[in-house]
Design a protein around this motif. Sequence first.
Motif, short mmCIF file in Angstrom:
data_model
loop_
_atom_site.label_atom_id
_atom_site.label_comp_id
_atom_site.label_asym_id
_atom_site.label_seq_id
_atom_site.Cartn_x
_atom_site.Cartn_y
_atom_site.Cartn_z
N LEU A 169 57.84 37.90 6.03
CA LEU A 169 56.96 38.64 6.94
C LEU A 169 56.68 40.05 6.44
O LEU A 169 55.78 40.72 6.93
CB LEU A 169 57.59 38.70 8.34
N ALA A 170 57.42 40.50 5.43
CA ALA A 170 57.17 41.81 4.83
C ALA A 170 55.88 41.82 4.03
O ALA A 170 55.30 42.88 3.77
CB ALA A 170 58.33 42.21 3.93
N ASN A 171 55.44 40.63 3.59
CA ASN A 171 54.21 40.50 2.80
C ASN A 171 54.27 41.36 1.53
O ASN A 171 53.35 42.13 1.22
CB ASN A 171 52.98 40.88 3.64
N ARG A 172 55.37 41.21 0.80
CA ARG A 172 55.57 41.92 -0.47
C ARG A 172 55.96 40.88 -1.53
O ARG A 172 57.14 40.68 -1.79
CB ARG A 172 56.66 42.99 -0.35
N PRO A 173 54.98 40.20 -2.13
CA PRO A 173 55.29 39.09 -3.04
C PRO A 173 56.21 39.45 -4.20
O PRO A 173 57.11 38.68 -4.55
CB PRO A 173 53.91 38.65 -3.55
N ARG A 174 56.00 40.61 -4.82
CA ARG A 174 56.84 40.98 -5.97
C ARG A 174 58.28 41.24 -5.52
O ARG A 174 59.23 40.85 -6.20
CB ARG A 174 56.26 42.21 -6.67
#
Length: 236
Positions: free
Chosen positions: A147-152
Amino acid sequence: MNLTSVAPLMTERYRSTPELVAEVVREAILRGLLKGGEQLRQDEVAAQLGVSRIPVREGLRQLEAEGLVKFLPRRGVLVSSLSADEVQEIYEMRIPLECTALRLALPHVTDADVRRAEEILDAIDRETDLGRWGHLNDEFHAGLYVLANRPRLLALIKNLRANVGRYLRIYISLLHHKPRSQEEHRMILDAVRRHDVPAALAALERHLDVACRGLVTYLSQERDARTERSGLARSR
């Protein structure tokens, strides 16, 4: 080396052959079927999975990037081993990264997300297979972090978790740590449900720190036992 018991679990989930090879070998490592230091013969892997050597090499290179195997000159491919110090270092990286992911995720958590996490924890309570337990444990954490939406950031966390996953499963099994782990999971989820950021981060940090200290102690004791056995063997 026998990968045939793992392959049927994966064949319907992956479309590319290198991805399938990587997942089958990864699962065999995480389940403890392939031990640290064990050699992986590419022709044997190819024969067991019914594929050519080219996708096998590509799949193993993917696992090398994840730190699960290593290519050595004149020795081929070996399953990587981790020392107590290396596990300590991985957790020193994991704790701030996973706390960052949870902090960024918390504003986006919905009631449906909490219910899904509760269902996963209930499934963990019922699970007796160590391999499946490991997947559910990862699913609980990943379901919150995504849910943070931080793929890396999530990719870094996934690789670090995979590196210690095999040792964590052994530790949980041998020391019967599952009830405590579940208690810690529910403390994290309770704080997430309340959107209490400080409490959620503190609970997650404690959870990871407990696992780190337990694993480091376990691996240190295993190292000392091997050293003692080696000394006794040489003295005979």
